[in-house]
Scaffold this active site. Structure first.
Site, PDB file in Angstrom:
ATOM      1  N   LYS A  64       0.836  -1.202   0.000  1.00 50.32           N
ATOM      2  CA  LYS A  64       0.000   0.000   0.000  1.00 50.32           C
ATOM      3  C   LYS A  64       0.878   1.263   0.000  1.00 50.32           C
ATOM      4  O   LYS A  64       2.107   1.181   0.182  1.00 50.32           O
ATOM      5  CB  LYS A  64      -0.919  -0.031   1.224  1.00 50.32           C
ATOM      6  CG  LYS A  64      -1.952  -1.177   1.186  1.00 50.32           C
ATOM      7  CD  LYS A  64      -2.893  -1.113   2.382  1.00 50.32           C
ATOM      8  CE  LYS A  64      -3.932  -2.224   2.342  1.00 50.32           C
ATOM      9  NZ  LYS A  64      -4.877  -2.143   3.491  1.00 50.32           N
TER      10      LYS A  64
ATOM     11  N   TYR B 284     -12.341  -2.260  -3.411  1.00 49.10           N
ATOM     12  CA  TYR B 284     -12.850  -2.316  -2.037  1.00 49.10           C
ATOM     13  C   TYR B 284     -14.383  -2.293  -1.994  1.00 49.10           C
ATOM     14  O   TYR B 284     -14.959  -1.906  -0.975  1.00 49.10           O
ATOM     15  CB  TYR B 284     -12.276  -1.158  -1.222  1.00 49.10           C
ATOM     16  CG  TYR B 284     -10.857  -1.400  -0.738  1.00 49.10           C
ATOM     17  CD1 TYR B 284     -10.535  -2.551  -0.012  1.00 49.10           C
ATOM     18  CD2 TYR B 284      -9.838  -0.474  -0.979  1.00 49.10           C
ATOM     19  CE1 TYR B 284      -9.235  -2.774   0.439  1.00 49.10           C
ATOM     20  CE2 TYR B 284      -8.535  -0.691  -0.521  1.00 49.10           C
ATOM     21  CZ  TYR B 284      -8.254  -1.848   0.191  1.00 49.10           C
ATOM     22  OH  TYR B 284      -6.977  -2.067   0.656  1.00 49.10           O
TER      23      TYR B 284
ATOM     24  N   ASN C 212      -1.931  -0.081   7.158  1.00 53.83           N
ATOM     25  CA  ASN C 212      -1.444  -1.408   7.541  1.00 53.83           C
ATOM     26  C   ASN C 212      -0.589  -2.087   6.474  1.00 53.83           C
ATOM     27  O   ASN C 212      -0.514  -3.304   6.392  1.00 53.83           O
ATOM     28  CB  ASN C 212      -2.602  -2.292   8.027  1.00 53.83           C
ATOM     29  CG  ASN C 212      -3.649  -2.521   6.946  1.00 53.83           C
ATOM     30  OD1 ASN C 212      -3.482  -2.086   5.814  1.00 53.83           O
ATOM     31  ND2 ASN C 212      -4.706  -3.226   7.293  1.00 53.83           N
TER      32      ASN C 212
ATOM     33  N   HIS D 254      -1.880  -5.337   1.258  1.00 51.18           N
ATOM     34  CA  HIS D 254      -3.162  -5.990   0.957  1.00 51.18           C
ATOM     35  C   HIS D 254      -2.887  -7.387   0.416  1.00 51.18           C
ATOM     36  O   HIS D 254      -1.923  -7.581  -0.327  1.00 51.18           O
ATOM     37  CB  HIS D 254      -3.952  -5.199  -0.105  1.00 51.18           C
ATOM     38  CG  HIS D 254      -5.122  -5.974  -0.628  1.00 51.18           C
ATOM     39  ND1 HIS D 254      -6.342  -5.980   0.015  1.00 51.18           N
ATOM     40  CD2 HIS D 254      -5.245  -6.837  -1.684  1.00 51.18           C
ATOM     41  CE1 HIS D 254      -7.169  -6.801  -0.645  1.00 51.18           C
ATOM     42  NE2 HIS D 254      -6.530  -7.324  -1.672  1.00 51.18           N
TER      43      HIS D 254
ATOM     44  N   GLU E 198      -9.436  -9.933  -8.012  1.00 50.34           N
ATOM     45  CA  GLU E 198      -8.464  -8.852  -7.845  1.00 50.34           C
ATOM     46  C   GLU E 198      -7.330  -8.946  -8.877  1.00 50.34           C
ATOM     47  O   GLU E 198      -6.864  -7.927  -9.382  1.00 50.34           O
ATOM     48  CB  GLU E 198      -7.919  -8.880  -6.408  1.00 50.34           C
ATOM     49  CG  GLU E 198      -9.012  -8.484  -5.411  1.00 50.34           C
ATOM     50  CD  GLU E 198      -8.659  -8.751  -3.949  1.00 50.34           C
ATOM     51  OE1 GLU E 198      -7.540  -9.241  -3.670  1.00 50.34           O
ATOM     52  OE2 GLU E 198      -9.506  -8.457  -3.077  1.00 50.34           O
TER      53      GLU E 198
HETATM   54  P1  DAT Z   1      -7.800  -6.942   5.150  1.00 53.48           P
HETATM   55  O1  DAT Z   1      -7.013  -5.838   4.507  1.00 53.48           O
HETATM   56  O2  DAT Z   1      -7.029  -7.599   6.261  1.00 53.48           O
HETATM   57  O3  DAT Z   1      -8.360  -7.925   4.171  1.00 53.48           O
HETATM   58  P2  DAT Z   1     -10.513  -5.892   5.374  1.00 53.48           P
HETATM   59  O4  DAT Z   1     -10.772  -6.480   4.027  1.00 53.48           O
HETATM   60  O5  DAT Z   1     -11.462  -6.199   6.477  1.00 53.48           O
HETATM   61  O6  DAT Z   1      -9.043  -6.267   5.904  1.00 53.48           O
HETATM   62  O7  DAT Z   1     -10.448  -4.303   5.251  1.00 53.48           O
HETATM   63  C1  DAT Z   1      -9.799  -3.706   4.155  1.00 53.48           C
HETATM   64  C2  DAT Z   1      -9.004  -2.540   4.656  1.00 53.48           C
HETATM   65  O8  DAT Z   1      -9.868  -1.562   5.204  1.00 53.48           O
HETATM   66  C3  DAT Z   1      -8.019  -2.864   5.787  1.00 53.48           C
HETATM   67  O9  DAT Z   1      -6.789  -3.365   5.315  1.00 53.48           O
HETATM   68  C4  DAT Z   1      -7.880  -1.544   6.459  1.00 53.48           C
HETATM   69  C5  DAT Z   1      -9.246  -0.905   6.317  1.00 53.48           C
HETATM   70  N1  DAT Z   1     -10.066  -1.142   7.505  1.00 53.48           N
HETATM   71  C6  DAT Z   1     -10.608  -2.306   7.915  1.00 53.48           C
HETATM   72  N2  DAT Z   1     -11.304  -2.168   9.053  1.00 53.48           N
HETATM   73  C7  DAT Z   1     -11.184  -0.856   9.392  1.00 53.48           C
HETATM   74  C8  DAT Z   1     -11.651  -0.066  10.471  1.00 53.48           C
HETATM   75  N3  DAT Z   1     -12.415  -0.581  11.438  1.00 53.48           N
HETATM   76  N4  DAT Z   1     -11.324   1.247  10.480  1.00 53.48           N
HETATM   77  C9  DAT Z   1     -10.584   1.793   9.503  1.00 53.48           C
HETATM   78  N5  DAT Z   1     -10.097   1.100   8.444  1.00 53.48           N
HETATM   79  C10 DAT Z   1     -10.383  -0.198   8.406  1.00 53.48           C
HETATM   80 MG    MG Z   2      -9.828  -7.801   2.748  1.00 50.51          MG
END
Ligand code: DAT
Ligand code: MG
Length: 148
Positions: free
Chosen positions: A9, A49, A112, A115, A126
């Site tokens: 990212k 997303y 974080n 991805h 994707e």
């Molecule tokens: P991942 O990236 O582990 O697959 P995800 O698909 O649940 O996680 O979410 C996608 C991204 O969205 C994640 O990397 C960071 C952001 N995100 C997830 N939960 C969040 C939250 N509660 N507050 C802010 N950003 C969040």
């Molecule tokens: Mg995800």
């Protein structure tokens, strides 16, 4: 062989983590099938997303992922989708174990670092969103017989 979509990212690119992240997947034994530095257009970010469209952080997420270049990759290997998720660590870096990418390099959930696709269906979706067929390279590597 199974393939997954992995992306460093914008925070990871700016913090010079591309090399380390590529190196972790290489050393594990996975095979790089494609990779490119790119800026994500807004429409692609919203589609990528899409599952989070209704979440309160969706706008922030799209703004962040389009805020600077990302390094998009396709990695190949047995069980690569689930194994890459383990190597990444939990979504919230505070919950990610030391030794994982997010555990070693992240602090907040918004930034974080990496991805990775979470299932075979999302991997296929994707990979097709980010890569044209001719950008993926099909080749043999000599370490395969020492890995499998
Ligand atoms: P991942 O990236 O582990 O697959 P995800 O698909 O649940 O996680 O979410 C996608 C991204 O969205 C994640 O990397 C960071 C952001 N995100 C997830 N939960 C969040 C939250 N509660 N507050 C802010 N950003 C969040
Ligand atoms: Mg995800």
């Amino acid at each position: 062989m199974e393939k997954t979509f992995i992306m460093v990212k914008p925070d990871g690119v700016q913090r010079n983590l591309i090399g380390d992240i590529v190196s972790r997947f290489e050393k594990k034994g996975f095979k790089l099938a494609g990779g490119k530095l790119m800026s994500i257009p807004n429409a692609l970010a919203e589609e990528h997303y899409g599952e989070h469209k209704e979440r309160p952080f969706f706008g922030e997420l799209v703004d962040f992922i389009t805020s600077g270049p990302v390094f998009a990759m396709v990695w190949e290997g047995e069980n690569v989708i689930a194994t890459a998720r383990q190597m990444m660590g939990a979504t919230k870096p505070a919950e990610a174990l030391p030794g994982t990418i997010r555990g070693d390099y992240g602090i907040t959930v918004g930034k974080n670092v990496i991805h990775g696709s979470d299932s075979p269906e999302s991997a296929e979706r994707e990979i097709n969103l980010f890569f044209d067929k001719e950008e993926l390279v099909d080749y043999d590597k000599n370490d395969a017989s020492w890995l499998y």
